[in-house]
Design an enzyme around this catalytic site. Sequence first.
Site, short mmCIF file in Angstrom:
data_model
loop_
_atom_site.label_atom_id
_atom_site.label_comp_id
_atom_site.label_asym_id
_atom_site.label_seq_id
_atom_site.Cartn_x
_atom_site.Cartn_y
_atom_site.Cartn_z
N ASP A 187 -5.74 1.53 2.67
CA ASP A 187 -5.20 0.52 3.59
C ASP A 187 -6.10 -0.71 3.63
O ASP A 187 -5.64 -1.85 3.59
CB ASP A 187 -5.07 1.10 5.00
CG ASP A 187 -4.06 2.23 5.09
OD1 ASP A 187 -2.98 2.09 4.48
OD2 ASP A 187 -4.35 3.23 5.74
N LYS A 247 -4.95 1.20 9.28
CA LYS A 247 -3.78 0.39 8.95
C LYS A 247 -3.73 -0.88 9.79
O LYS A 247 -3.49 -1.98 9.28
CB LYS A 247 -2.50 1.21 9.13
CG LYS A 247 -2.32 2.29 8.09
CD LYS A 247 -1.06 3.08 8.32
CE LYS A 247 -0.83 4.07 7.18
NZ LYS A 247 -1.94 5.01 6.98
N GLY A 255 -4.61 10.88 -0.79
CA GLY A 255 -5.32 11.81 0.07
C GLY A 255 -4.94 13.27 -0.10
O GLY A 255 -5.81 14.14 -0.19
N LYS A 298 0.87 -1.18 0.00
CA LYS A 298 0.00 0.00 0.00
C LYS A 298 0.90 1.22 0.00
O LYS A 298 1.67 1.46 0.92
CB LYS A 298 -0.93 -0.01 1.22
CG LYS A 298 -1.95 1.15 1.16
CD LYS A 298 -1.42 2.41 1.77
CE LYS A 298 -2.39 3.57 1.64
NZ LYS A 298 -1.95 4.76 2.42
N GLY A 343 1.11 8.52 1.49
CA GLY A 343 1.85 9.45 2.33
C GLY A 343 2.80 10.32 1.53
O GLY A 343 2.68 10.48 0.31
#
Length: 318
Positions: free
Chosen positions: A192, A251, A75, A39, A42
């Site tokens: 996630d 997560k 995101g 995944k 970030g």
Amino acid sequence: MKFANDTRADQYDQRETARVISRALPWIKGITGKTVVIKYGGSAMVNEELRSQVMSDIVLLKIMGVNPVIIHGGGTAISTVMDRFGLPVEFRNGLRVTSEEAMDVVKMVLVGQVNQELVRAMNAHGNLAVGVSGSDAGTVVAEQSDPALGRVGTVTRINADYVNALVDDGYIPVIASVALGDDGGYFNVNADLVAGAIAGAIGAQKVIFLTDVDGVYLDFSDKSTLISNMTLEEAKDLVESGKLSSGMIPKIAACTNALDQGVYRAHIVNGTAPHSILLELLTDEGAGTLVYRTDSADNHDEHSLGSVASKLVENLEE
């Protein structure tokens, strides 16, 4: 003519490189021919240099004989575009509140922008990556998780055959976390949770979650409480304790869900640290938090092994 002093690195550095590669051999043997779901998200996704480095490391795993499958969200990019369109940005328990208008933005950003950027970065090394929307071929099917969250979904079904077909053909699937809705629409599903569901469905040996922190902290304000490893049972207890930050809840939930479905190990790793995936998978020390099963998991990775991989695992299976 060139002299060695001008072209070769310091001999100590050369020996250290050789030592590191040699120590990685047992870990390489253990993972060759196996499927690893990653995944990706970030800051490692936003920073172009980090993104290029992560893609290179994933290609290296592929060359070693690993079968990577990439799941991504986006995101930061979604929030940026929503701000541009004057749409409110709101999160509840780590999940984005997604109106019908916001869902259009999610599809546009994840499928049309982020997915293509990742595919392009990986294919700089060769035509290895295939971009996939979770709605393609019903790769990810979901139902509404909570009316208060709008078009936020809970995974109900994974088209494992489609993902496995891409892997068996030698490609690296890069899957955007947009799901086909059971109501005929689309759902925004936390990446996630998608990664955990796909890892379980395709029989992956490992699932890795890249994040912006070094792993799971018992108390985030106290950096000495970083957890190196914990059992599946301990992870479930941690979720129930209410001590986790909201961003870490999905997560850990994805880790426990994947392990419950037969995945051997789940890793939470800082994607902003250089080569963190390689350090976590190919060194004794690791680089993040490992969640593992204490029983002998019935791993069901059905992908055929190459000739070299088949020979490497012969002694391991005795």
